[in-house]
Every structure is written in structure tokens, then in C-alpha cells.
Design a protein around this motif. Structure first.
Motif, PDB file in Angstrom:
ATOM      1  N   LYS A   1      -1.538  28.244  14.505  1.00 39.27           N
ATOM      2  CA  LYS A   1      -0.301  27.977  13.745  1.00 39.27           C
ATOM      3  C   LYS A   1       0.932  28.173  14.624  1.00 39.27           C
ATOM      4  O   LYS A   1       1.843  27.343  14.628  1.00 39.27           O
ATOM      5  CB  LYS A   1      -0.217  28.874  12.513  1.00 39.27           C
ATOM      6  CG  LYS A   1       1.034  28.594  11.671  1.00 39.27           C
ATOM      7  CD  LYS A   1       1.102  29.457  10.461  1.00 39.27           C
ATOM      8  CE  LYS A   1       2.292  29.211   9.586  1.00 39.27           C
ATOM      9  NZ  LYS A   1       3.435  28.535  10.115  1.00 39.27           N
ATOM     10  N   ASP A   2       0.959  29.275  15.386  1.00 38.06           N
ATOM     11  CA  ASP A   2       2.108  29.538  16.255  1.00 38.06           C
ATOM     12  C   ASP A   2       2.269  28.439  17.309  1.00 38.06           C
ATOM     13  O   ASP A   2       3.386  27.966  17.558  1.00 38.06           O
ATOM     14  CB  ASP A   2       1.973  30.897  16.945  1.00 38.06           C
ATOM     15  CG  ASP A   2       2.054  32.061  15.957  1.00 38.06           C
ATOM     16  OD1 ASP A   2       2.518  31.846  14.813  1.00 38.06           O
ATOM     17  OD2 ASP A   2       1.646  33.180  16.338  1.00 38.06           O
TER      18      ASP A   2
ATOM     19  N   ASN B   1      -8.817  35.281  11.797  1.00 37.42           N
ATOM     20  CA  ASN B   1      -7.403  35.386  11.436  1.00 37.42           C
ATOM     21  C   ASN B   1      -6.506  35.305  12.675  1.00 37.42           C
ATOM     22  O   ASN B   1      -5.460  34.653  12.655  1.00 37.42           O
ATOM     23  CB  ASN B   1      -7.132  36.674  10.667  1.00 37.42           C
ATOM     24  CG  ASN B   1      -7.672  36.620   9.256  1.00 37.42           C
ATOM     25  OD1 ASN B   1      -7.830  35.538   8.688  1.00 37.42           O
ATOM     26  ND2 ASN B   1      -7.979  37.767   8.681  1.00 37.42           N
ATOM     27  N   MET B   2      -6.929  35.968  13.771  1.00 41.68           N
ATOM     28  CA  MET B   2      -6.161  35.896  15.018  1.00 41.68           C
ATOM     29  C   MET B   2      -6.131  34.464  15.551  1.00 41.68           C
ATOM     30  O   MET B   2      -5.082  33.968  15.977  1.00 41.68           O
ATOM     31  CB  MET B   2      -6.780  36.820  16.075  1.00 41.68           C
ATOM     32  CG  MET B   2      -6.561  38.296  15.827  1.00 41.68           C
ATOM     33  SD  MET B   2      -7.491  39.339  16.976  1.00 41.68           S
ATOM     34  CE  MET B   2      -6.732  38.931  18.525  1.00 41.68           C
TER      35      MET B   2
ATOM     36  N   LYS C   1     -11.359  39.370  11.410  1.00 37.66           N
ATOM     37  CA  LYS C   1     -10.179  39.619  12.232  1.00 37.66           C
ATOM     38  C   LYS C   1     -10.044  38.562  13.325  1.00 37.66           C
ATOM     39  O   LYS C   1      -8.948  38.053  13.591  1.00 37.66           O
ATOM     40  CB  LYS C   1     -10.240  41.014  12.856  1.00 37.66           C
ATOM     41  CG  LYS C   1      -9.015  41.302  13.691  1.00 37.66           C
ATOM     42  CD  LYS C   1      -8.895  42.745  14.083  1.00 37.66           C
ATOM     43  CE  LYS C   1      -7.616  42.909  14.882  1.00 37.66           C
ATOM     44  NZ  LYS C   1      -7.157  44.242  14.959  1.00 37.66           N
TER      45      LYS C   1
ATOM     46  N   ALA D   1      -6.553  31.628  13.820  1.00 39.42           N
ATOM     47  CA  ALA D   1      -5.742  30.785  12.929  1.00 39.42           C
ATOM     48  C   ALA D   1      -4.253  31.019  13.168  1.00 39.42           C
ATOM     49  O   ALA D   1      -3.465  30.063  13.195  1.00 39.42           O
ATOM     50  CB  ALA D   1      -6.099  31.067  11.474  1.00 39.42           C
ATOM     51  N   GLN D   2      -3.859  32.271  13.372  1.00 41.43           N
ATOM     52  CA  GLN D   2      -2.441  32.570  13.614  1.00 41.43           C
ATOM     53  C   GLN D   2      -1.972  31.967  14.932  1.00 41.43           C
ATOM     54  O   GLN D   2      -0.867  31.429  15.018  1.00 41.43           O
ATOM     55  CB  GLN D   2      -2.206  34.084  13.602  1.00 41.43           C
ATOM     56  CG  GLN D   2      -0.747  34.468  13.681  1.00 41.43           C
ATOM     57  CD  GLN D   2       0.055  33.935  12.497  1.00 41.43           C
ATOM     58  OE1 GLN D   2      -0.326  34.122  11.343  1.00 41.43           O
ATOM     59  NE2 GLN D   2       1.157  33.260  12.776  1.00 41.43           N
ATOM     60  N   ARG D   3      -2.813  32.012  15.951  1.00 44.00           N
ATOM     61  CA  ARG D   3      -2.427  31.453  17.250  1.00 44.00           C
ATOM     62  C   ARG D   3      -2.337  29.933  17.200  1.00 44.00           C
ATOM     63  O   ARG D   3      -1.465  29.340  17.828  1.00 44.00           O
ATOM     64  CB  ARG D   3      -3.407  31.906  18.317  1.00 44.00           C
ATOM     65  CG  ARG D   3      -3.205  33.380  18.616  1.00 44.00           C
ATOM     66  CD  ARG D   3      -4.129  33.911  19.633  1.00 44.00           C
ATOM     67  NE  ARG D   3      -3.834  35.314  19.822  1.00 44.00           N
ATOM     68  CZ  ARG D   3      -4.478  36.085  20.642  1.00 44.00           C
ATOM     69  NH1 ARG D   3      -5.456  35.613  21.369  1.00 44.00           N
ATOM     70  NH2 ARG D   3      -4.152  37.355  20.750  1.00 44.00           N
TER      71      ARG D   3
ATOM     72  N   ARG E   1       1.163  25.347  17.145  1.00 49.13           N
ATOM     73  CA  ARG E   1       1.546  24.098  16.477  1.00 49.13           C
ATOM     74  C   ARG E   1       3.029  24.122  16.113  1.00 49.13           C
ATOM     75  O   ARG E   1       3.749  23.151  16.345  1.00 49.13           O
ATOM     76  CB  ARG E   1       0.704  23.886  15.225  1.00 49.13           C
ATOM     77  CG  ARG E   1       1.016  22.580  14.518  1.00 49.13           C
ATOM     78  CD  ARG E   1       0.117  22.428  13.292  1.00 49.13           C
ATOM     79  NE  ARG E   1       0.331  21.155  12.653  1.00 49.13           N
ATOM     80  CZ  ARG E   1       1.247  20.924  11.707  1.00 49.13           C
ATOM     81  NH1 ARG E   1       2.043  21.900  11.301  1.00 49.13           N
ATOM     82  NH2 ARG E   1       1.377  19.735  11.168  1.00 49.13           N
ATOM     83  N   ASP E   2       3.468  25.236  15.538  1.00 49.30           N
ATOM     84  CA  ASP E   2       4.876  25.328  15.132  1.00 49.30           C
ATOM     85  C   ASP E   2       5.833  25.227  16.328  1.00 49.30           C
ATOM     86  O   ASP E   2       6.900  24.625  16.224  1.00 49.30           O
ATOM     87  CB  ASP E   2       5.134  26.635  14.378  1.00 49.30           C
ATOM     88  CG  ASP E   2       4.464  26.661  13.011  1.00 49.30           C
ATOM     89  OD1 ASP E   2       4.015  25.585  12.532  1.00 49.30           O
ATOM     90  OD2 ASP E   2       4.389  27.760  12.420  1.00 49.30           O
ATOM     91  N   SER E   3       5.444  25.805  17.449  1.00 48.48           N
ATOM     92  CA  SER E   3       6.355  25.822  18.601  1.00 48.48           C
ATOM     93  C   SER E   3       6.327  24.519  19.403  1.00 48.48           C
ATOM     94  O   SER E   3       7.252  24.270  20.179  1.00 48.48           O
ATOM     95  CB  SER E   3       6.027  26.997  19.522  1.00 48.48           C
ATOM     96  OG  SER E   3       4.755  26.824  20.112  1.00 48.48           O
TER      97      SER E   3
END
Length: 190
Positions: free
Chosen positions: A133-134, A126-127, A123, A129-131, A136-138
Motif C-alpha cells: 500500500k505504501d 499485514n507487514m 503479522k 500488505a502495508q508495504r 503504491r500510494d507513493s
């Protein structure tokens, strides 16, 4: 010689005479310590490792019992780097491993929360990696003000640890560059 009193001189003299007397009787403190150490790690399994504190790469030997309990960590005398000696941080490696207050699980405190909660590694990863990605995308920039293609991420920075080997540092740099990071730093304490 005014810095030492007569009483201190007599104390030092008596302690020295006592130690000479004990060694003359065959009692050697260094040998007694060596025997105690040998008894403590007799039959223990040896594992070779590297000190985790800096990039020097001092070699360690960890002694464990059959049950897996860590008994002792000391410098490896066969290492050309440290020849069995350890700095104060390396000498405290045993405390790092067996400290009573060592955190052994992932701890997470949500924003504005007052309590820590235990998470599984899956968990937590995953948290994370999601942060990444978010973020990087923003903050991803494809072109600069002049219209040149730059494809860079300006919202994440990376600092590599001094315990990285050259290969680990190279790998981490390549991964971060692959994400588009431009703010990279490698710490070195040698």
C-alpha cells in the motif's frame, strides 16, 4: 579397444558373471527393490499432487503414514503428462519436504539487523500488505505529461511463477492490474 585395460575387462566380466549367477538362483535385484518399496509404503495413505517446480504439471503420488509422516513421493504412472517419470527436480521433491534445514516459519530480518526473527503469518502478511500500500500510494501516477489519465503504479513490479496454472496466472494478473501495476511478467519454463 585400447581404452580399456585387461584388469578392467576382467572386473566387468566377473561382475557380469556374478550377477547372471545370482539371477539364475532366483535373486532379481529389480524385484528385491520392488519388494522393499512395497514394504516401505504398505498401508500408507496415497495423496495425489502436482510437482511444484515448473509449469509442465507432472503428477505425483505422496505416501503418508497414519501419523502424517511423509514416507515417499513418486511420479504418478496414470498421468498422461509424465507417465510416472520425474525430472531430477521432481525426483527431489521428497528432499524439499523433509530436509533437516527446511525453514518452517516466517523469518524476518529488519533493515541493518544482524539476526533473523520468527514472525507469525498474520503479522508477516499485514507487514507485506502495508508495504504494498505504501509503495503504491507513493508511486501512483494519475496523469502523464500530456495530461492523459493513466492511473498506474510505477513503483511495483510483479513476476509470476512458472508453477502457476493458467487460472492462477490470470487471477494474479487481474489482481496486479487492479493495483495499477504496469510492470508484469510471467515466467514459463516449458
Amino acid at each position: 579397444m585400447s581404452g580399456i585395460s585387461r584388469r578392467d575387462f576382467l572386473k566387468v566380466g566377473a561382475a557380469g558373471a556374478g550377477s547372471i549367477g545370482l539371477s539364475a538362483l532366483g535373486f532379481d535385484l529389480a524385484q528385491a527393490y520392488q519388494v522393499k518399496q512395497t514394504l516401505r509404503i504398505a498401508g500408507a495413505r496415497q495423496s495425489h499432487s502436482v510437482c511444484p517446480y515448473c509449469a509442465v504439471g507432472c503428477a505425483l503420488i505422496a505416501y503418508t503414514s497414519d501419523s502424517g509422516k511423509l514416507l515417499q513421493i513418486e511420479g504418478n504412472p496414470d498421468s498422461p503428462v509424465n507417465e510416472g517419470r520425474l525430472c531430477p527436480k521432481g525426483a527431489s521433491a521428497m528432499q524439499l519436504a523433509v530436509a533437516a534445514n527446511r525453514v518452517e516459519h516466517v523469518q524476518y530480518r529488519a533493515a541493518k539487523a544482524t539476526k533473523w526473527q520468527t514472525l507469525s503469518w498474520d503479522k508477516a502478511m499485514n507487514m507485506l500488505a502495508q508495504r504494498v500500500k505504501d509503495a503504491r500510494d507513493s508511486t501512483f501516477v494519475t496523469t502523464d505529461a500530456a495530461g492523459n489519465t493513466v492511473n498506474r503504479c510505477e513503483g511495483i513490479a510483479f513476476a509470476g511463477g512458472a508453477a502457476f496454472s493458467s487460472e492462477e496466472g490470470y487471477f494474479a494478473t487481474k489482481v496486479m492490474r487492479g493495483l495499477g501495476l504496469i510492470h508484469l511478467e510471467q515466467q514459463a519454463r516449458v
